[in-house]
Design an enzyme around this catalytic site. Structure first.
Site, PDB file in Angstrom:
ATOM      1  N   LYS A 215     -13.792   7.708  11.330  1.00 12.77           N
ATOM      2  CA  LYS A 215     -14.935   6.786  11.318  1.00 12.77           C
ATOM      3  C   LYS A 215     -15.599   6.757  12.695  1.00 12.77           C
ATOM      4  O   LYS A 215     -16.801   6.905  12.825  1.00 12.77           O
ATOM      5  CB  LYS A 215     -14.441   5.397  10.905  1.00 12.77           C
ATOM      6  CG  LYS A 215     -15.516   4.355  10.824  1.00 12.77           C
ATOM      7  CD  LYS A 215     -14.975   3.050  10.258  1.00 12.77           C
ATOM      8  CE  LYS A 215     -15.978   1.933  10.405  1.00 12.77           C
ATOM      9  NZ  LYS A 215     -15.496   0.658   9.885  1.00 12.77           N
ATOM     10  N   GLY A 277     -11.862   1.143   7.723  1.00 19.23           N
ATOM     11  CA  GLY A 277     -11.055   2.369   7.649  1.00 19.23           C
ATOM     12  C   GLY A 277     -10.086   2.369   6.477  1.00 19.23           C
ATOM     13  O   GLY A 277     -10.028   3.320   5.692  1.00 19.23           O
ATOM     14  N   ARG A 278      -9.325   1.292   6.325  1.00 15.79           N
ATOM     15  CA  ARG A 278      -8.295   1.269   5.266  1.00 15.79           C
ATOM     16  C   ARG A 278      -8.891   1.050   3.882  1.00 15.79           C
ATOM     17  O   ARG A 278      -8.159   1.020   2.905  1.00 15.79           O
ATOM     18  CB  ARG A 278      -7.224   0.238   5.610  1.00 15.79           C
ATOM     19  CG  ARG A 278      -7.734  -1.168   5.823  1.00 15.79           C
ATOM     20  CD  ARG A 278      -6.652  -2.061   6.437  1.00 15.79           C
ATOM     21  NE  ARG A 278      -7.167  -3.356   6.865  1.00 15.79           N
ATOM     22  CZ  ARG A 278      -7.748  -3.591   8.027  1.00 15.79           C
ATOM     23  NH1 ARG A 278      -7.942  -2.599   8.888  1.00 15.79           N
ATOM     24  NH2 ARG A 278      -8.162  -4.798   8.340  1.00 15.79           N
ATOM     25  N   GLU A 363      -2.225  -4.516   7.671  1.00 10.58           N
ATOM     26  CA  GLU A 363      -3.295  -4.471   8.674  1.00 10.58           C
ATOM     27  C   GLU A 363      -4.372  -5.506   8.331  1.00 10.58           C
ATOM     28  O   GLU A 363      -5.062  -6.011   9.199  1.00 10.58           O
ATOM     29  CB  GLU A 363      -3.915  -3.066   8.755  1.00 10.58           C
ATOM     30  CG  GLU A 363      -4.538  -2.789  10.114  1.00 10.58           C
ATOM     31  CD  GLU A 363      -4.873  -1.329  10.351  1.00 10.58           C
ATOM     32  OE1 GLU A 363      -4.654  -0.843  11.465  1.00 10.58           O
ATOM     33  OE2 GLU A 363      -5.367  -0.662   9.419  1.00 10.58           O
ATOM     34  N   HIS A 394      19.250   4.325  -5.513  1.00  9.00           N
ATOM     35  CA  HIS A 394      20.453   4.958  -4.966  1.00  9.00           C
ATOM     36  C   HIS A 394      20.551   4.730  -3.464  1.00  9.00           C
ATOM     37  O   HIS A 394      21.330   5.398  -2.790  1.00  9.00           O
ATOM     38  CB  HIS A 394      20.457   6.452  -5.300  1.00  9.00           C
ATOM     39  CG  HIS A 394      20.551   6.685  -6.767  1.00  9.00           C
ATOM     40  ND1 HIS A 394      21.743   6.925  -7.415  1.00  9.00           N
ATOM     41  CD2 HIS A 394      19.604   6.639  -7.738  1.00  9.00           C
ATOM     42  CE1 HIS A 394      21.521   7.056  -8.716  1.00  9.00           C
ATOM     43  NE2 HIS A 394      20.232   6.878  -8.937  1.00  9.00           N
TER      44      HIS A 394
HETATM   45  C1  G6Q Z   1      -8.057   0.996   9.334  1.00 14.47           C
HETATM   46  C2  G6Q Z   1      -7.795   1.101  10.735  1.00 14.47           C
HETATM   47  C3  G6Q Z   1      -7.213   2.416  11.192  1.00 14.47           C
HETATM   48  C4  G6Q Z   1      -8.217   3.550  11.284  1.00 14.47           C
HETATM   49  C5  G6Q Z   1      -7.596   4.674  12.098  1.00 14.47           C
HETATM   50  C6  G6Q Z   1      -8.488   5.879  12.192  1.00 14.47           C
HETATM   51  O1  G6Q Z   1      -8.575   0.065   8.792  1.00 14.47           O
HETATM   52  O2  G6Q Z   1      -8.921   0.749  11.448  1.00 14.47           O
HETATM   53  O3  G6Q Z   1      -6.144   2.833  10.397  1.00 14.47           O
HETATM   54  O4  G6Q Z   1      -8.579   3.985  10.021  1.00 14.47           O
HETATM   55  O5  G6Q Z   1      -7.284   4.215  13.376  1.00 14.47           O
HETATM   56  O6  G6Q Z   1      -9.708   5.544  12.752  1.00 14.47           O
HETATM   57  P1  G6Q Z   1     -10.907   6.536  12.757  1.00 14.47           P
HETATM   58  O7  G6Q Z   1     -11.279   6.825  11.332  1.00 14.47           O
HETATM   59  O8  G6Q Z   1     -12.012   5.892  13.510  1.00 14.47           O
HETATM   60  O9  G6Q Z   1     -10.409   7.800  13.404  1.00 14.47           O
END
Ligand code: G6Q
Length: 561
Positions: A215, A277-278, A363, A394
């Protein structure tokens, strides 16, 4: 929208609110109840406490709840304005108040013609344009029309990303592997050089396509891995700089950094700051999914999520799957004091789901300050963990069955496996159902004694074994059963959990869409990297960190001697 108060030493009053106090009171009645007695009292419990949505069953009957519990929890949901907050999210209000952003992953799967506005601008044309660009590109690559440097078709996709730019696509690609055709997909996230080294070993630069998914396009791990991949690529005989365009594409919100890296902006797929991101697998971050299973399947995934979005928006609270799951989680976390919750998929293709949900949930709701900057005086996000259920049986289920902690579980299974080995499927399903039964029932002394007597064990031995072989049971579980794991049902399942997380965040009055907590470690790592690179301690740390760093440097220097 409530304004963001940046500094506050006040404490949240949620846990002295009427709905909360009523739940505390009710918990006193419920804490010693055994689920088996709740079933004795209400033989219709299964019907009363199940929901069905497009062939997905949510069975929440094996919980320490009654009608009254649900009514009180719904009062809490209403008191906290969850419905209004939900509508604000879908309407594009800036509910991510600490970053002043809208939260609109739902717009990415809005397949209707209806507009979605951010700052009075309809974002849907941009969403559709990017999906179209993705379709053209993925069709070309999948059909072999897109040629690599030597005129050969692409055979391998490498997604380089981390966190939200890795876990979502990886989880979905694994889940939809039965729908894959001609391309192999690989995921590189760890900056440990072994990850990318191991991956590259298997690849041919002429037929490999790298997707740099980030991102921000400033994430150290991703950029380091991407640079290594580019060096590896350019290091091959007959490979020239202009070949990069045929083998590297980017997914990002940051065109400046993408250009700086050397990727042509024509080969960049865009998304927007209102996609967390998530929550980004629905965006162009999902391009590895579309390459792997095809754009039509990717659209089906979006449609499944959209169907769950509509259910979340329209179903009454008492029949609303994400709301029910969220309320049950709050009931155990805040009133029974449960610290963790396990995700237990009984479908091999869902093996990454626990890791994906660890991030999505922890998160989002791992916060101790509420939206208004007030300290929460109640527990928020639980520790989410898990693994494939059958393997867990297990390994760690012993603690679920006879340990001292209350650990609510989600069992997730599919009725129709993609495997043709029906005997395997029956064994898998029997274990899933039996575990939920065993966790609930346990086994009392009387049953254990009888079983041992029938097995011919001597009386003296029976008495010695009794305490060890008795299970208290009463461990709650939800069962989520899919007809089969398809792009559509997977979309609905993931959106179900996203909205569950939303509801819990709203009940706790959190901003579920920021993640300030991860910043500090990153910042400190930059300082320590300076020290590792210059081979000496440069900054003042605490005694323990200094000790650890110096130990590391000393040992490393010994290697050089
Ligand atoms: C998600 C977080 C985190 C992010 C990563 C990668 O919500 O913000 O997991 O996705 O740190 O970030 P970039 O996509 O900016 O590389």
């Amino acid at each position: 929208m409530r304004p963001l108060r940046l500094v506050s030493n006040m404490k949240s009053t949620l846990n002295s609110s009427p709905a909360w106090l009523a739940l505390i009171h009710h918990h006193r009645d419920m804490q010693s109840k055994h689920m088996m007695t709740l079933f004795d009292k209400n033989p219709n419990r299964f019907n009363d406490f199940t929901l069905e949505f497009e062939g997905i069953l949510l069975d929440y009957s094996k919980n320490i709840i009654t009608d009254k519990t649900l009514k009180l929890l719904i009062k809490l949901v209403k008191q906290q304005g969850v419905e209004q907050f939900r509508d604000a999210m879908f309407a594009g209000e800036r509910i991510n108040n600490t970053e002043n952003r809208a939260v609109l992953h739902t717009a990415l799967r809005n397949r209707s013609k209806s507009p979605v506005y951010v700052d009075n601008q309809d974002i849907m044309p941009a969403v559709h344009a990017e999906l179209e660009k993705m379709r053209i590109f993925t069709d070309k690559v999948r059909s072999g029309e897109w040629k690599g440097l030597s005129g050969k078709a692409i055979t391998d996709i490498v997604n380089i990303g981390i966190g939200g730019s890795d876990l979502g696509p990886q989880t979905v690609c694994c889940a939809l592997a039965p729908y894959a055709s001609n391309l192999d997909v690989h995921f590189v996230s760890n900056v440990d050089g072994m990850h990318i080294e191991n991956c590259l070993k298997k690849l041919n630069p002429e037929t490999t396509l790298f997707i740099v998914a980030s991102k921000t396009f400033t994430t150290q791990e991703t950029i380091t891995n991407a640079e290594t991949a580019k060096r590896w690529f350019l290091g091959h005989e007959n490979v020239i700089e202009s070949d990069v365009a045929k083998h590297f594409v980017a997914v990002s919100t940051n065109d400046k950094e993408v250009s700086k890296f050397g990727i042509d902006l024509d080969n960049m797929f865009e998304f927007w700051d209102w996609v967390g991101g998530r929550y980004s697998l629905w965006s162009t971050i999902g391009i590895s999914i579309a390459l792997y299973v095809g754009m039509d399947r990717f659209i089906e995934l979006l449609e499944g999520a959209e169907a769950m979005d509509k259910h979340f928006q329209e179903a009454p609270l008492e029949e609303n799957m994400p709301v029910i799951l969220a309320m049950i989680g709050v009931w155990y976390g805040n009133f029974f004091g449960a610290e963790s919750s396990a995700i237990l998929p009984y479908d091999h293709h869902l093996q990454f789901l626990p890791a994906y949900l660890e991030q999505a949930d922890m998160e989002s709701n791992g916060k101790s300050v509420d939206r208004d900057g007030k300290e929460t005086t109640y527990s928020t996000g639980k520790v989410i963990w898990g693994t494939e259920g059958i393997n867990g049986q297990h390994a760690f289920y012993q603690l679920l069955h006879q340990g001292t902690r209350l650990i609510p579980t989600d069992f997730i299974a599919s009725i129709r496996s993609h495997s043709k080995l029906s005997n395997h499927s029956n064994i898998l399903a029997s274990n899933f159902i039996a575990q939920t039964e065993a966790l609930m029932r346990g086994r009392n002394m009387k049953e254990t004694r009888l079983q041992l007597r029938n097995a011919g064990v001597e009386l003296k031995e029976i008495e010695a074994h009794l305490p060890h072989m008795t299970f208290r049971g009463n461990q709650p579980s939800n069962s989520i059963v899919l007809d089969s794991l398809t792009p559509r049902s997977l979309g609905s399942l993931l959106a179900l959990y996203e909205h569950k997380i939303f509801v819990q965040g709203a009940i706790w009055n959190l901003n579920s869409y920021d993640q300030w907590g991860v910043e500090l470690g990153k910042k400190l790592a930059r300082n320590i990297l300076d020290e590792l690179e210059s081979d000496k301690s440069l900054y003042e740390h605490d005694n323990s960190t200094d000790g650890l760093l110096n130990w590391f440097l000393d040992r490393r220097n010994k290697d050089k001697e």
